[in-house]
Design a protein around this motif. Structure first.
Motif, mmCIF file in Angstrom:
data_model
loop_
_atom_site.group_PDB
_atom_site.id
_atom_site.type_symbol
_atom_site.label_atom_id
_atom_site.label_comp_id
_atom_site.label_asym_id
_atom_site.label_seq_id
_atom_site.Cartn_x
_atom_site.Cartn_y
_atom_site.Cartn_z
ATOM 1 N N LEU A 14 2.564 -2.831 6.901
ATOM 2 C CA LEU A 14 3.757 -2.446 6.757
ATOM 3 C C LEU A 14 3.892 -1.059 6.347
ATOM 4 O O LEU A 14 5.022 -0.472 5.759
ATOM 5 C CB LEU A 14 4.680 -3.370 5.987
ATOM 6 C CG LEU A 14 4.752 -4.871 6.416
ATOM 7 C CD1 LEU A 14 5.589 -5.727 5.702
ATOM 8 C CD2 LEU A 14 5.177 -5.005 8.128
ATOM 9 N N TYR A 15 2.713 -0.365 5.796
ATOM 10 C CA TYR A 15 2.513 0.818 5.332
ATOM 11 C C TYR A 15 3.293 1.803 6.364
ATOM 12 O O TYR A 15 3.304 1.782 7.621
ATOM 13 C CB TYR A 15 1.110 1.042 5.287
ATOM 14 C CG TYR A 15 0.346 0.890 3.867
ATOM 15 C CD1 TYR A 15 0.966 -0.095 3.218
ATOM 16 C CD2 TYR A 15 -0.639 1.579 3.614
ATOM 17 C CE1 TYR A 15 0.578 -0.447 1.716
ATOM 18 C CE2 TYR A 15 -1.310 1.424 2.210
ATOM 19 C CZ TYR A 15 -0.614 0.300 1.526
ATOM 20 O OH TYR A 15 -1.424 -0.174 0.325
ATOM 21 N N THR A 16 4.015 2.781 5.541
ATOM 22 C CA THR A 16 4.662 3.946 6.180
ATOM 23 C C THR A 16 3.517 5.225 6.577
ATOM 24 O O THR A 16 2.413 4.820 6.025
ATOM 25 C CB THR A 16 5.705 4.424 5.360
ATOM 26 O OG1 THR A 16 5.195 5.074 4.497
ATOM 27 C CG2 THR A 16 6.541 3.678 4.772
ATOM 28 N N GLU A 43 6.361 2.978 13.796
ATOM 29 C CA GLU A 43 7.348 3.598 12.639
ATOM 30 C C GLU A 43 8.558 4.326 13.376
ATOM 31 O O GLU A 43 9.738 4.097 13.115
ATOM 32 C CB GLU A 43 6.548 4.679 11.830
ATOM 33 C CG GLU A 43 7.601 5.175 10.757
ATOM 34 C CD GLU A 43 6.754 5.696 9.399
ATOM 35 O OE1 GLU A 43 5.922 5.156 8.933
ATOM 36 O OE2 GLU A 43 7.328 7.018 9.224
ATOM 37 N N ALA A 44 8.191 4.882 14.522
ATOM 38 C CA ALA A 44 9.451 5.434 14.998
ATOM 39 C C ALA A 44 10.191 4.526 15.758
ATOM 40 O O ALA A 44 11.270 5.104 15.850
ATOM 41 C CB ALA A 44 8.768 6.685 16.139
ATOM 42 N N ASP A 45 9.857 3.637 16.220
ATOM 43 C CA ASP A 45 10.648 2.525 16.900
ATOM 44 C C ASP A 45 11.403 1.957 15.963
ATOM 45 O O ASP A 45 12.531 1.906 15.942
ATOM 46 C CB ASP A 45 9.526 1.383 17.699
ATOM 47 C CG ASP A 45 10.476 0.498 18.187
ATOM 48 O OD1 ASP A 45 11.101 0.881 19.336
ATOM 49 O OD2 ASP A 45 10.389 -0.777 17.707
ATOM 50 N N THR A 103 8.855 -0.042 -4.562
ATOM 51 C CA THR A 103 9.461 -1.336 -4.504
ATOM 52 C C THR A 103 10.709 -1.151 -3.806
ATOM 53 O O THR A 103 11.214 -2.060 -3.023
ATOM 54 C CB THR A 103 9.430 -2.231 -5.989
ATOM 55 O OG1 THR A 103 8.114 -2.192 -6.325
ATOM 56 C CG2 THR A 103 10.057 -3.471 -5.732
ATOM 57 N N ALA A 104 11.346 -0.305 -4.549
ATOM 58 C CA ALA A 104 12.930 -0.026 -4.051
ATOM 59 C C ALA A 104 12.942 0.337 -2.435
ATOM 60 O O ALA A 104 13.679 -0.274 -1.611
ATOM 61 C CB ALA A 104 13.519 0.878 -4.888
ATOM 62 N N ALA A 105 12.078 0.924 -2.056
ATOM 63 C CA ALA A 105 11.914 1.647 -0.770
ATOM 64 C C ALA A 105 11.503 0.446 0.205
ATOM 65 O O ALA A 105 12.100 0.381 1.300
ATOM 66 C CB ALA A 105 10.697 2.559 -0.726
ATOM 67 N N ALA A 106 10.472 -0.425 -0.138
ATOM 68 C CA ALA A 106 9.955 -1.536 0.465
ATOM 69 C C ALA A 106 11.110 -2.579 0.565
ATOM 70 O O ALA A 106 11.277 -3.081 1.843
ATOM 71 C CB ALA A 106 8.906 -2.199 -0.007
ATOM 72 N N ASN A 146 -6.555 -4.599 8.811
ATOM 73 C CA ASN A 146 -5.885 -4.133 7.835
ATOM 74 C C ASN A 146 -4.497 -3.641 7.960
ATOM 75 O O ASN A 146 -3.406 -3.883 7.255
ATOM 76 C CB ASN A 146 -6.462 -3.456 6.822
ATOM 77 C CG ASN A 146 -5.971 -3.360 5.457
ATOM 78 O OD1 ASN A 146 -5.438 -4.352 4.932
ATOM 79 N ND2 ASN A 146 -5.873 -1.919 4.931
ATOM 80 N N TYR A 147 -4.524 -2.649 9.378
ATOM 81 C CA TYR A 147 -3.385 -1.801 9.476
ATOM 82 C C TYR A 147 -2.644 -2.282 10.800
ATOM 83 O O TYR A 147 -1.585 -2.330 10.980
ATOM 84 C CB TYR A 147 -3.781 -0.497 9.625
ATOM 85 C CG TYR A 147 -4.440 -0.012 8.598
ATOM 86 C CD1 TYR A 147 -3.868 0.274 7.240
ATOM 87 C CD2 TYR A 147 -5.938 0.387 8.623
ATOM 88 C CE1 TYR A 147 -4.540 0.951 6.141
ATOM 89 C CE2 TYR A 147 -6.707 0.797 7.290
ATOM 90 C CZ TYR A 147 -5.775 1.055 6.349
ATOM 91 O OH TYR A 147 -6.637 1.296 5.139
ATOM 92 N N GLY A 148 -3.451 -3.046 11.424
ATOM 93 C CA GLY A 148 -2.767 -3.672 12.718
ATOM 94 C C GLY A 148 -3.784 -4.423 13.608
ATOM 95 O O GLY A 148 -4.779 -4.423 13.603
ATOM 96 N N TYR A 149 -3.156 -5.802 14.235
ATOM 97 C CA TYR A 149 -3.984 -6.628 14.898
ATOM 98 C C TYR A 149 -3.962 -6.260 16.367
ATOM 99 O O TYR A 149 -3.088 -5.948 17.039
ATOM 100 C CB TYR A 149 -3.062 -7.849 14.777
ATOM 101 C CG TYR A 149 -3.722 -9.156 15.620
ATOM 102 C CD1 TYR A 149 -4.911 -9.836 15.162
ATOM 103 C CD2 TYR A 149 -3.306 -9.322 16.748
ATOM 104 C CE1 TYR A 149 -5.511 -10.646 15.871
ATOM 105 C CE2 TYR A 149 -3.812 -10.389 17.577
ATOM 106 C CZ TYR A 149 -4.781 -11.058 17.202
ATOM 107 O OH TYR A 149 -5.387 -12.247 17.898
ATOM 108 N N ASP A 150 -5.141 -6.257 16.677
ATOM 109 C CA ASP A 150 -5.557 -5.910 18.387
ATOM 110 C C ASP A 150 -5.972 -7.385 19.071
ATOM 111 O O ASP A 150 -6.803 -7.877 18.908
ATOM 112 C CB ASP A 150 -6.734 -4.858 18.463
ATOM 113 C CG ASP A 150 -6.942 -4.676 19.734
ATOM 114 O OD1 ASP A 150 -6.403 -5.357 20.791
ATOM 115 O OD2 ASP A 150 -7.958 -3.851 19.907
#
Lengths: 683, 683
Positions: free
Chosen positions: A263-265, A339-341, A525-528, A645-649
């Motif tokens: 979920l990282y930006t 992220e753009a989506d 935390t607030a942003a998340a 860690n960043y995305g599942y393929d």
């Protein structure tokens, strides 16, 4: 988790499904209260009902050493990986009796051996406390936010687990701050070693084959939970099913994935790629080199350094894999598109604002603090004992709600267990780690930085490490107990050089933690929380939180994949070991395998792969079939899973499992334990 | 070149001037035939005339060990850096007499000691042969292009230097293939050690202070060129001027910058950032760790490993600096803007086409070959001897124009000197390097890769390294001479295990070289030629080629800079050493400094910084004032200069120089050599 470096050049993925959008294919580390039954039903024509889910959940075990496991008999018998019990084997070894090397079979119950620092935990209840925690946070920001949050969490945990002997309460932050849930665990703090094969059988192929597949690894072992000196009764256990897998059959992995960053930006990812990962990979590589050479110096060093080298090499492979993933424009392009989506779908929705900019600001601030906060905490068991003693003395003197997270009433029992359990400390190894970490602190902060001066004074990293390690008495658990019980007065009066050193660093560590909370952790935390609102608004409840070393379930199927146009088979057989062996370590056959080659059924399924979505922390997780029986223990991902860690393929990511069939063959023929064979058969 | 890691977080630059556009401020490593007199005159109100340039050029020396230098007396006396003679000190040391540690002062001419492998070279002529080489290339592509080019270069070199005893001809490829120039050198292959301070005086602050400033380093030494056993007469030398620098005065650095990548396209930069730099930094870090630990094992290992550790740590700092630069979006943004500018200015110009796409295609192809071609060449002196012998035997049997570049008639004398000069080989160190490189080859290629199998067979990296190093006789120069003289028959008949191993790898090495030429080197050369046309069309002759370890001149001025708002002074004084010293290595004062503290004039300028644009290979370059006299020897860049490989930043990049004044103080007081003091004074 330990996958092969096929090549750093291999493209990471042709087709990626990332979680900023809703989960596709077999992606997802689902919480039990969020299992996507409708989606699975749509994909597989079948999904488990609530009773099935409850039964499985009740048998799932978390090991505080960082692994997953499951109960597989009514007498507290626990299935996990060999690499999850390696530290226990190591801690119970001596120069005369090297359990890691030789393996361990407890002939009788009374032979089973305690594992220092290890605790088994079973989830008994999950309650949503999001409203409660968010109310305490209110409109606070920065460090005030993290303080209010941590205080409320400490209160909730303390109020819900009054019996801290047998229960543990833990409020888990999900979606980085979007949800808070109270997990209650039944805990068993006496965990013993029952059965483990030779290290070479579990680590055949060593680091070169780690994260590799096809694989030939017997990475399974058994532990047992005890209470009051007796095995625990565990009526809620999974049925052992020592059969091989069928290609295409449905599999579930139930366990505790440690941490993901899906979920990282974009700005969080940039920090990873540009700053954090390069620093970790560079410094760990040097540590690896120091260790490799030190272990060549004597048979003692080789034995004493092995557990740590395995850990360092495993981490390094993970971090290098992540760095490669983030250096692959095809991979990062998908993350940017996701992220753009999300931005497009949530644009203009009330109350969401621009959490991406807020996160970016927080990350920019963290960049300025990162190397200082990383460097101010030197490495090594002895220093860590000292730090726990110094911090613990001060924290325990405060009211529960004002303490740092590791020292609250609910957290203290495990902190104390880890501090006081007897475990061997090898001073050459501790000195090596401490000297290395101090020299890296100086390298990254610079010679003239005030923190470098605080850390080193006028000493060299190596000289300081030598003085502290040789002078401290903290290797003795009785001495640690005395200082722990003595509290603030004992700490203030101590002239143990490691305690003196930990005292010297304490104020600056607290100051930096405060600065990080104020500038980064609070705002993030607030942003998340807002990002989570945006995600639910955009994708409904078909999303799952990032991994947090709490219980999750993943569904998928037994399937190979295609590697550069060539099919990779879904399973290997035990006999393959003998074909792959070269005779030179780490491709030498384990002695018991060599001795029993004629008796071994070479056609038995050894390891197999499935599309389940897992990550480090899932090691030891039961792999469960439709019937709810255990057909193996997950122990690794393939090389493609490192970008996981960043995305599942879905095309390339695979879970690697040691089959129950192979473990059964080992229990019957290679490392015989008739007692365990009977117990697993329910006799 | 050895700059401090102020912090990895430091922003690289506020203002960058990059060479894809025309050079700004003091940027530029200019060829002598392309000196931008008008530009300098406009900036400084003065510029050197041709006579000034010729005089300086005639005194400039290239050291084949990878450094720069200058003649500073009529008797062949050469000024360079201490770190440029460290290998010579090392090769002349024994356990009983450690010259690196103690320093070296030749009391008489007859005490001066030969430096193995070292050769001094002075440019006597430069001729443009671009038309000639481009004609030979014609419209060829791929490997055919590189073959035709190399053949024509071999012919030009052989035809122009018939006396290979005293001259060397080298056709240099500039702008990556945009220009070809024939450099003729007067060479001196007998170079001897005259004077060197203690290692600690030169490396005070060690790796932590390397690329750091303010600095306190006596990184200067003297060599002498000999011919027929006598010092060479060098009427063309620079006048020694042992005065301190004035802030703001004009300085020139004349030397041989090794290599820069300022003309790289975006896809070449992406390959650096995503693939090459991470792999180098990761693997070198592990080597560093292995070496650090091995050197702690005994005083012998500490002495024998030091020269190599210094080299590895220096390279590592350079590569980490480059990786940080390419991970800094502010820095890379400027590089991208420069490329966009060049594209815009050259759009539609006849004959240029789209070399950026051509280069991108070549780089994509190279990505697939990179790890194989990198891994197929193991490390270590002994293996390198074997490779030179095996390749050399085959190559020398071919006509000159068909040989690989290192084995042409013009290149052979230096190749042979490097192979046959006696130099100590420490087998533990060679085994460490070979074992490390083989284990990294397996890691990056994967266990199952055919090249891994070729490299290792059924052996482990460590086992193979041990077998080869302990079994070979190649450490003996007489044995190497015998094999070299014996040519192909001797190589074919040899059962020396290292020769057998080199023979085994030879065919695959040639095949990979061919593939790289076909897919990458050929296309990249063709693309670079067009990019050069585009640059000249866009920016006229205010551009300079990337560094190629050939003679260049940089102009600038003595100036500090501002670091996070604080001014950094332009010079340090010798007395500062005593203030910075902590007593713990590497911040311990050199013994002679400690012994002579009272006699030393602490106010003498020690090191100073200037805006000259230099890079590794410039080490030892004379720093020359307006009058043409030598006021110091450049030995380092500051930390900001590490990004200088890709782009020069006039605000932050600085050259670090040890002053002639400090060297004079050392020659008079600390490491007294009345003989040298007289010679430098022209007496």
């Amino acid at each position: 988790m330990t996958t092969r470096s096929l090549s750093l050049l291999a493209g990471t993925a042709a087709l990626l499904a990332f979680t900023s959008s809703s989960a596709r294919a077999d992606e997802g580390m689902w919480t039990f209260d969020g299992f996507p039954r409708a989606k699975m039903e749509a994909d597989y024509g079948w999904a488990p009902d609530q009773a099935w889910l409850d039964k499985v959940r009740n048998a799932a075990v978390r090991l505080t050493g960082g692994c997953s496991a499951s109960f597989v008999s009514g007498n507290g018998l626990i299935l996990t990986n060999h690499h999850c019990v390696a530290s226990c084997l190591f801690d119970n070894s001596t120069g005369e009796d090297d359990l890691l090397d030789h393996g361990f079979i407890a002939a009788r119950l009374s032979d089973e051996k305690k594992c220092p620092g290890q605790q088994a935990e079973v989830v008994t209840k999950v309650i949503d406390v999001t409203g409660d925690v968010k109310k305490a946070i209110g409109s606070l920001a920065g460090e005030a936010l993290t303080k209010a949050r941590d205080a409320r969490i400490a209160e909730i945990e303390a109020g819900n687990c009054t019996d801290r002997e047998t229960t543990r309460c833990q409020v888990v932050t999900l979606f980085g701050g979007g949800q808070y849930k109270l997990y209650t665990y039944r805990k068993y703090s006496d965990v013993r070693l029952v059965w483990a094969p030779e290290d070479r059988a579990a680590t055949f192929g060593g680091d070169p084959d780690n994260f590799n597949y096809p694989r030939y690894s017997l990475d399974g072992s058994f532990l047992r939970a005890y209470e009051n000196g007796k095995p625990v009764r565990t009526p809620n256990h999974l049925k052992w099913n020592p059969r091989g897998p069928e290609e295409g059959e449905v599999t579930f992995v139930v366990g505790n994935p440690g941490s993901t960053s899906r979920l990282y930006t974009q700005s969080q990812l940039a920090f990873e790629r540009e700053v954090r990962l390069p620093a970790i990979v560079t410094t760990y590589s040097e540590l690896r080199g120091r260790l490799i050479r030190a272990m060549q110096e004597s048979p003692e060093h080789e034995r004493e350094g092995l557990d740590m080298l395995n850990g360092v090499e495993n981490s390094l492979k993970v971090y290098i894999g992540r760095m490669n993933a983030l250096n692959d424009p095809a991979f990062t392009g998908k993350l940017a598109a996701a992220e753009a989506d999300l931005k497009a779908r949530s644009a203009g929705k009330a109350g969401i604002g621009d959490p991406w900019s807020d996160m970016d600001k927080a990350v920019q601030a963290y960049r300025k603090l990162y190397f200082a906060s990383r460097s101010i905490a030197p490495s090594g068991d002895l220093y860590h004992y000292a730090r726990t003693l110094v911090m613990g003395a001060a924290e325990r003197a405060k009211p529960n709600a004002e303490r740092l997270p590791g020292y609250t009433d609910s957290a203290l029992p495990l902190t104390e267990k880890r501090l006081l359990d007897a475990a061997p400390v090898y001073s050459w190894l501790d000195e090596l780690r401490l000297g290395w970490s101090l020299s890296k602190a100086r390298e990254y902060l610079g010679v003239d930085d005030p923190d470098t001066r605080l850390l080193l004074g006028k000493e060299s990293p190596e000289g300081l490490a030598q003085r502290l390690v040789s002078g401290t008495k903290l290797a003795d658990p009785a001495y640690r107990k005395q200082l722990w019980d003595g509290g603030e007065a004992a700490i203030a009066a101590s002239d143990d050089p490691m305690i003196v050193y930990a005292r010297k660093l304490e104020a600056r560590q607290r100051e930096l933690e405060k600065q990080v909370d104020e500038a980064y952790a609070g705002p993030a935390t607030a942003a998340a929380a807002k990002l989570t609102d945006a995600r639910f608004a955009a994708y409904g409840d078909t999303i799952y939180p990032d991994a947090t070393f709490t219980l999750r379930i993943s569904y998928g199927k037994v399937a190979g994949w295609s590697e550069r146009g060539r099919p990779v088979p879904f399973q290997t057989v035990i006999g393959g070991t003998f074909d792959r062996a070269t005779g030179a370590p780490p491709f030498d056959v384990a002695p018991a395998f060599a001795a029993k080659e004629k008796q071994i059924d070479k056609a038995v399924t050894y390891d197999f792969v499935s599309t389940n979505d897992i990550i480090g922390g899932n090691s030891g997780s039961p792999v469960i079939d439709k019937a709810g029986t255990v057909i193996g223990a997950a122990f690794d991902g393939n090389i493609h899973s490192l970008g996981g860690n960043y995305g599942y393929d879905p095309v390339l990511n695979r879970t690697v499992t040691v089959s129950a069939a192979a473990l059964q063959e080992a229990l019957e023929t290679i490392y015989p334990s008739p007692r365990l064979v009977r117990e697993l058969a329910g006799k």
